[in-house]
Design a protein around this motif. Structure first.
Motif, PDB file in Angstrom:
ATOM      1  N   ARG A  73      54.772  76.398  -0.861  1.00 24.61           N
ATOM      2  CA  ARG A  73      55.084  75.227  -0.063  1.00 24.61           C
ATOM      3  C   ARG A  73      56.569  75.189   0.306  1.00 24.61           C
ATOM      4  O   ARG A  73      57.210  74.160   0.300  1.00 24.61           O
ATOM      5  N   GLY A  74      57.074  76.374   0.641  1.00 22.98           N
ATOM      6  CA  GLY A  74      58.440  76.468   1.125  1.00 22.98           C
ATOM      7  C   GLY A  74      58.478  76.360   2.634  1.00 22.98           C
ATOM      8  O   GLY A  74      57.522  76.731   3.309  1.00 22.98           O
ATOM      9  N   PHE A  75      59.570  75.850   3.187  1.00 24.88           N
ATOM     10  CA  PHE A  75      59.718  75.803   4.639  1.00 24.88           C
ATOM     11  C   PHE A  75      61.138  76.174   5.018  1.00 24.88           C
ATOM     12  O   PHE A  75      62.111  75.620   4.514  1.00 24.88           O
ATOM     13  N   GLY A  76      61.245  77.185   5.887  1.00 26.90           N
ATOM     14  CA  GLY A  76      62.517  77.798   6.206  1.00 26.90           C
ATOM     15  C   GLY A  76      63.524  76.861   6.841  1.00 26.90           C
ATOM     16  O   GLY A  76      63.185  76.036   7.676  1.00 26.90           O
ATOM     17  N   GLY A  77      64.773  77.017   6.431  1.00 22.12           N
ATOM     18  CA  GLY A  77      65.837  76.179   6.960  1.00 22.12           C
ATOM     19  C   GLY A  77      65.992  74.858   6.237  1.00 22.12           C
ATOM     20  O   GLY A  77      66.895  74.077   6.540  1.00 22.12           O
ATOM     21  N   SER A  78      65.136  74.607   5.277  1.00 22.89           N
ATOM     22  CA  SER A  78      65.162  73.307   4.604  1.00 22.89           C
ATOM     23  C   SER A  78      66.316  73.177   3.621  1.00 22.89           C
ATOM     24  O   SER A  78      66.801  74.155   3.060  1.00 22.89           O
ATOM     25  N   GLN A  79      66.744  71.944   3.467  1.00 20.62           N
ATOM     26  CA  GLN A  79      67.696  71.572   2.443  1.00 20.62           C
ATOM     27  C   GLN A  79      66.948  70.737   1.404  1.00 20.62           C
ATOM     28  O   GLN A  79      65.808  70.333   1.633  1.00 20.62           O
ATOM     29  N   ILE A  80      67.583  70.479   0.268  1.00 15.96           N
ATOM     30  CA  ILE A  80      66.902  69.715  -0.776  1.00 15.96           C
ATOM     31  C   ILE A  80      66.519  68.330  -0.269  1.00 15.96           C
ATOM     32  O   ILE A  80      65.455  67.805  -0.599  1.00 15.96           O
ATOM     33  N   SER A  81      67.352  67.750   0.575  1.00 14.44           N
ATOM     34  CA  SER A  81      67.024  66.440   1.132  1.00 14.44           C
ATOM     35  C   SER A  81      65.752  66.507   1.979  1.00 14.44           C
ATOM     36  O   SER A  81      64.979  65.544   2.014  1.00 14.44           O
ATOM     37  N   ASP A  82      65.511  67.640   2.642  1.00 19.56           N
ATOM     38  CA  ASP A  82      64.292  67.809   3.428  1.00 19.56           C
ATOM     39  C   ASP A  82      63.073  67.915   2.512  1.00 19.56           C
ATOM     40  O   ASP A  82      62.012  67.347   2.789  1.00 19.56           O
ATOM     41  N   VAL A  83      63.237  68.653   1.420  1.00 21.31           N
ATOM     42  CA  VAL A  83      62.147  68.746   0.443  1.00 21.31           C
ATOM     43  C   VAL A  83      61.829  67.355  -0.091  1.00 21.31           C
ATOM     44  O   VAL A  83      60.657  66.979  -0.230  1.00 21.31           O
ATOM     45  N   ASN A  84      62.867  66.569  -0.347  1.00 17.46           N
ATOM     46  CA  ASN A  84      62.648  65.207  -0.833  1.00 17.46           C
ATOM     47  C   ASN A  84      61.920  64.348   0.192  1.00 17.46           C
ATOM     48  O   ASN A  84      61.062  63.530  -0.159  1.00 17.46           O
ATOM     49  N   THR A  85      62.267  64.523   1.466  1.00 25.94           N
ATOM     50  CA  THR A  85      61.611  63.757   2.523  1.00 25.94           C
ATOM     51  C   THR A  85      60.110  64.000   2.525  1.00 25.94           C
ATOM     52  O   THR A  85      59.315  63.071   2.731  1.00 25.94           O
ATOM     53  N   HIS A  86      59.716  65.248   2.268  1.00 27.14           N
ATOM     54  CA  HIS A  86      58.298  65.621   2.332  1.00 27.14           C
ATOM     55  C   HIS A  86      57.708  65.909   0.947  1.00 27.14           C
ATOM     56  O   HIS A  86      56.702  66.601   0.835  1.00 27.14           O
ATOM     57  N   LEU A  87      58.338  65.371  -0.085  1.00 24.69           N
ATOM     58  CA  LEU A  87      57.976  65.732  -1.455  1.00 24.69           C
ATOM     59  C   LEU A  87      56.528  65.430  -1.794  1.00 24.69           C
ATOM     60  O   LEU A  87      55.863  66.204  -2.490  1.00 24.69           O
ATOM     61  N   GLU A  88      56.021  64.319  -1.308  1.00 29.84           N
ATOM     62  CA  GLU A  88      54.635  63.963  -1.611  1.00 29.84           C
ATOM     63  C   GLU A  88      53.683  65.025  -1.086  1.00 29.84           C
ATOM     64  O   GLU A  88      52.753  65.443  -1.794  1.00 29.84           O
ATOM     65  N   ARG A  89      53.925  65.485   0.131  1.00 25.94           N
ATOM     66  CA  ARG A  89      52.988  66.397   0.788  1.00 25.94           C
ATOM     67  C   ARG A  89      53.213  67.869   0.447  1.00 25.94           C
ATOM     68  O   ARG A  89      52.312  68.686   0.643  1.00 25.94           O
ATOM     69  N   CYS A  90      54.406  68.210  -0.057  1.00 26.13           N
ATOM     70  CA  CYS A  90      54.623  69.619  -0.381  1.00 26.13           C
ATOM     71  C   CYS A  90      54.639  69.903  -1.885  1.00 26.13           C
ATOM     72  O   CYS A  90      54.592  71.076  -2.281  1.00 26.13           O
ATOM     73  N   VAL A  91      54.667  68.850  -2.707  1.00 24.74           N
ATOM     74  CA  VAL A  91      54.668  69.071  -4.157  1.00 24.74           C
ATOM     75  C   VAL A  91      53.837  68.037  -4.927  1.00 24.74           C
ATOM     76  O   VAL A  91      52.894  68.384  -5.642  1.00 24.74           O
TER      77      VAL A  91
END
Length: 224
Positions: A73-91
Motif C-alpha cells: 500500500r505504498g504510493f510514489g511521491g508520498s510524504q508521511i503527511s500524505d500517508v496520514n491523510t489516507h491512513l484509514e484506506r491504506c493501513v
C-alpha cells in the motif's frame, strides 16, 4: 446593482467552499486502486502491510519476498503527511499485525524540517497503535541516494528520530540497514544499488531489503 454585487459575492463564496481538497485529490487514483483491489479480493485482517513512498510502491513483494503474504500500500511521491491523510484506506482498515514503513525522504527533499517530519511520524504511529494496540511497526531508515546526497545530513537527523521513537516503544523496530548497507566505505551511495535516476533502487538494492528484512516478516500472535 446591490443585488448583482450580492449575487457575485455569494457565488464567489460558494466557489471557494467548493474548491477541491488538493491534498485529498493528489493521490486519488492510487487510493482508488487500493479500493478496487480490496473489492476484487478482500484481504483478511491481521496480516502484513507495507506502506510509504515509491520504494514501497515499486517493491514486487512476491519476487523479493517469496512465500510472504502481504499487502503493498505504498504510493510514489508520498510524504508521511500524505500517508496520514489516507491512513484509514491504506493501513488502518486492514487492522494489520505488522506494518513495514518506509517514508520521510520526500518530505525532507520538499524542504520540511526533521522536526516537522517527526511530528507527522508521531501522528502515524499514534493512530496505528490506537486502532491496533498490539501491532508491530518496522521502520526502515531513510536511505541515502545519489540524487539526494546533498541532504544526507538531514536524513541522518530524521533517522536518529526514528531510532529514538523505537527505543521508547517496544512495538517499533528501527532498521538502520536500510541506510548503512547502501553506502561504500567512504560513506557514498553505491551506484549499482540504484537505477538510472540515482534515486530508486535496482534489483540489487531490493536484494538488500530481502536479506535484512526477511527475518522480521513474521506475523506476531495477536491477543483476542
Amino acid at each position: 446593482m446591490k443585488r448583482l454585487l450580492l449575487a457575485l459575492f455569494l457565488s464567489s463564496v460558494t466557489w471557494l467552499h467548493a474548491a477541491p481538497d488538493t491534498k485529498q485529490e493528489r493521490f486519488a487514483n492510487e487510493i482508488a486502486a487500493f479500493d478496487a483491489a480490496d473489492a476484487k479480493s478482500p484481504p483478511e485482517k491481521g496480516g502484513i502491510v507495507f506502506t510509504g513512498s515509491s520504494s514501497i510502491r515499486l517493491l514486487n513483494i512476491p519476487e523479493v519476498f517469496p512465500g510472504i503474504q502481504a499487502l503493498n500500500r505504498g504510493f510514489g511521491g508520498s510524504q508521511i503527511s500524505d500517508v496520514n491523510t489516507h491512513l484509514e484506506r491504506c493501513v488502518l482498515r486492514y487492522e494489520p499485525a505488522l506494518v513495514v514503513f518506509y517514508c520521510g525522504g520526500n518530505d525532507l527533499w520538499d524542504k520540511k524540517t526533521p522536526e516537522q517530519v517527526e511530528k507527522d511520524f508521531t501522528e502515524f504511529r499514534t493512530r496505528l497503535f490506537k486502532r491496533v494496540p498490539e501491532a508491530k511497526l518496522i521502520v526502515l531508515a531513510v536511505r541515502p541516494s545519489i540524487q539526494r546526497v546533498s541532504i544526507k545530513a538531514i536524513e541522518a537527523d530524521l533517522n536518529a528520530r526514528f531510532k529514538k521513537a523505537a527505543e521508547a516503544d517496544k512495538r517499533i523496530t528501527y532498521l538502520a540497514d536500510s541506510c548503512d548497507r547502501y553506502l561504500d566505505k567512504d560513506g557514498k551511495p553505491i551506484p549499482e544499488l540504484f537505477v538510472a535516476d540515482g534515486l530508486h533502487m535496482s534489483k540489487a538494492g531490493y536484494a538488500i531489503w530481502k536479506d535484512f528484512l526477511t527475518p522480521y516478516l513474521k506475523v506476531p500472535a495477536m491477543a483476542h
